[in-house]
Structure formats: structure tokens, C-alpha cells
Design an enzyme around this catalytic site. Structure first.
Site, short mmCIF file in Angstrom:
data_model
loop_
_atom_site.label_atom_id
_atom_site.label_comp_id
_atom_site.label_asym_id
_atom_site.label_seq_id
_atom_site.Cartn_x
_atom_site.Cartn_y
_atom_site.Cartn_z
N LYS A 1 -16.72 -7.53 8.08
CA LYS A 1 -15.53 -8.25 7.60
C LYS A 1 -14.70 -8.82 8.75
O LYS A 1 -13.67 -9.41 8.51
CB LYS A 1 -14.66 -7.31 6.75
CG LYS A 1 -15.06 -7.27 5.28
CD LYS A 1 -13.93 -6.70 4.44
CE LYS A 1 -14.16 -6.86 2.96
NZ LYS A 1 -13.03 -6.32 2.17
N HIS B 1 0.84 -1.21 0.00
CA HIS B 1 0.00 0.00 0.00
C HIS B 1 0.88 1.26 0.00
O HIS B 1 0.62 2.21 -0.74
CB HIS B 1 -0.88 0.04 1.26
CG HIS B 1 -1.87 -1.09 1.37
ND1 HIS B 1 -2.02 -1.84 2.50
CD2 HIS B 1 -2.76 -1.58 0.48
CE1 HIS B 1 -2.96 -2.75 2.32
NE2 HIS B 1 -3.44 -2.62 1.10
N SER C 1 -2.65 -8.02 2.82
CA SER C 1 -2.97 -7.86 4.25
C SER C 1 -3.32 -9.21 4.85
O SER C 1 -2.92 -9.53 5.98
CB SER C 1 -4.14 -6.89 4.42
OG SER C 1 -3.80 -5.61 3.95
N ARG D 1 -1.57 -5.92 -8.24
CA ARG D 1 -0.35 -6.71 -8.05
C ARG D 1 -0.16 -7.68 -9.20
O ARG D 1 0.90 -7.75 -9.80
CB ARG D 1 -0.44 -7.50 -6.73
CG ARG D 1 -0.36 -6.63 -5.51
CD ARG D 1 -0.82 -7.38 -4.29
NE ARG D 1 -2.22 -7.73 -4.43
CZ ARG D 1 -3.01 -8.14 -3.46
NH1 ARG D 1 -2.53 -8.29 -2.24
NH2 ARG D 1 -4.28 -8.42 -3.67
O1 PNS Z 1 -8.95 -3.40 0.28
P1 PNS Z 1 -10.22 -3.93 -0.33
O2 PNS Z 1 -10.97 -4.74 0.71
O3 PNS Z 1 -9.98 -4.68 -1.60
O4 PNS Z 1 -11.13 -2.63 -0.69
C1 PNS Z 1 -12.42 -2.78 -1.21
C2 PNS Z 1 -13.16 -1.42 -1.26
C3 PNS Z 1 -13.17 -0.75 0.08
C4 PNS Z 1 -12.48 -0.54 -2.27
C5 PNS Z 1 -14.61 -1.73 -1.75
O5 PNS Z 1 -15.14 -2.77 -0.96
C6 PNS Z 1 -15.53 -0.53 -1.68
O6 PNS Z 1 -15.35 0.45 -2.37
N1 PNS Z 1 -16.57 -0.60 -0.81
C7 PNS Z 1 -17.51 0.46 -0.61
C8 PNS Z 1 -18.91 0.09 -1.04
C9 PNS Z 1 -19.16 0.43 -2.49
O7 PNS Z 1 -19.01 1.54 -2.94
N2 PNS Z 1 -19.57 -0.62 -3.27
C10 PNS Z 1 -19.89 -0.50 -4.66
C11 PNS Z 1 -18.69 -0.27 -5.55
S1 PNS Z 1 -18.14 -1.70 -6.37
#
Ligand code: PNS
Length: 166
Positions: A47, A23, A134, A96
Site C-alpha cells: 500500500k 479512529h 487518513s 462515517r
Molecule cells: O483501514 P483500512 O485500510 O480500511 O483497513 C482494511 C483492513 C485492514 C481491515 C482489511 O484490509 C483487512 O482486514 N485486511 C486483512 C486481509 C484479510 O483478512 N482479507 C480478507 C477479509 S475481507
């Protein structure tokens, strides 16, 4: 597809449970591209995170304290709504390997459908970090393995505290 704003604000969203050197690498690459980067932790207790949102924010603020154009916050609800509330025109995500692509493509296209003016930008992390996630950092730390160099020193220390109480 509007004009380029005078100041480009990007959002870097994620779970960051915990923040890793992968990150950090993506953030450092992005500071040359955007005026302000808002690193945003998703508030989603379903989560079952290892670290609370407050703990994650504190660790990230510490790891990023020398980066003056980077802010750390959190959000609930839709990412595009949060991005718009911050005046952001860019969502930043790191990729990645090809295995990340399908999930990222789905999210980027859904976000585009929800808010067409916000563009998702992908950066490639340094290949030296391409195996870091992570999830694996937590697993290795939890099983007593060596995680040095995988996360910023303060995150490493917090992981040791969580798992070994030291
Ligand atoms: O680090 P991650 O868990 O891959 O991040 C995922 C994240 C936070 C980017 C994604 O889950 C997110 O944007 N969640 C917010 C809810 C949302 O907007 N959902 C619809 C968009 S696809």
C-alpha cells in the site's frame, strides 16, 4: 453463536496511516463495550504507506497510553486468523457515511464466511469527525494545510516532521 465469553476481546483493524481523531473517537466509544480492545495495524507494504508499521504502532501507543484496556499490535495474513489467535470474538469497524457501507458490508460478510463465530460490530464516529480520513489528512499535511484537531497532537507533530522536517 456461542455463549458470551467472560471477557470480551475485540479487534479494531486498519491501516491507520496515520491514526486520526476519527479512529480515536471510535476507540473511546468502544471501551464501554469490550473488556479488551486490540488495535491492529495491517502489515501490507504494497500500500506504500507514509509511516512504517513500527512508526504507526509507536504513535498509536503514545496516543492511547491513558486507555488501559486498549492494546496495539500488528498483523499479516487473514484478519479472522489474527482475531482468533488473540481470542477475539468481535471485529470493530467505524462507519462515517453511507459511502463506507458497501466496502464494510463486503468485508464483514467475507469475514463471517471465513469465521462465522466472529461478529463484526460497527460504531458511528462522532459526526464532527465524519469527513476525516487518513488519506485526506496526509494530503492536506503534505500540501502544507492546517491539520490541527484532525489527529492526536503527537501524530500531528510526526506529520509535520515527515513533510516539513520540523
Ligand atoms: O483501514 P483500512 O485500510 O480500511 O483497513 C482494511 C483492513 C485492514 C481491515 C482489511 O484490509 C483487512 O482486514 N485486511 C486483512 C486481509 C484479510 O483478512 N482479507 C480478507 C477479509 S475481507
Amino acid at each position: 453463536m456461542g455463549e458470551k465469553p467472560a471477557s470480551v476481546i475485540a479487534i479494531y483493524p486498519g491501516s491507520f496511516d496515520p491514526f486520526t481523531n476519527g479512529h480515536l473517537d471510535v476507540i473511546e466509544r468502544s471501551t464501554h463495550l469490550f473488556d479488551t480492545l486490540v488495535v491492529a495495524v495491517l502489515e501490507n507494504e504494497s500500500k506504500r504507506p507514509l509511516f512504517s508499521v513500527a512508526e504507526r504502532i509507536a504513535m498509536m501507543k503514545e496516543a492511547l497510553r491513558d486507555h488501559s484496556s486498549v492494546e496495539v499490535g500488528s498483523f499479516g495474513g487473514l484478519l479472522v486468523d489474527y482475531a482468533a489467535s488473540q481470542g477475539a470474538t468481535v471485529i470493530l469497524r467505524g462507519i462515517r457515511a453511507i459511502s463506507d457501507y458497501e466496502y464494510e458490508l463486503q468485508m464483514a460478510l467475507m469475514n463471517r464466511r471465513l469465521h462465522p463465530e466472529i461478529e463484526t460490530v460497527f460504531l458511528l464516529a462522532n459526526e464532527a469527525y465524519s469527513f476525516i480520513s487518513s488519506r485526506l489528512v496526509k494530503e492536506v499535511a503534505g500540501l502544507g494545510g492546517d491539520i490541527s484537531g484532525l489527529a492526536p497532537p503527537n501524530v500531528e507533530a510526526e506529520l509535520k516532521k515527515k513533510f516539513q522536517g520540523v
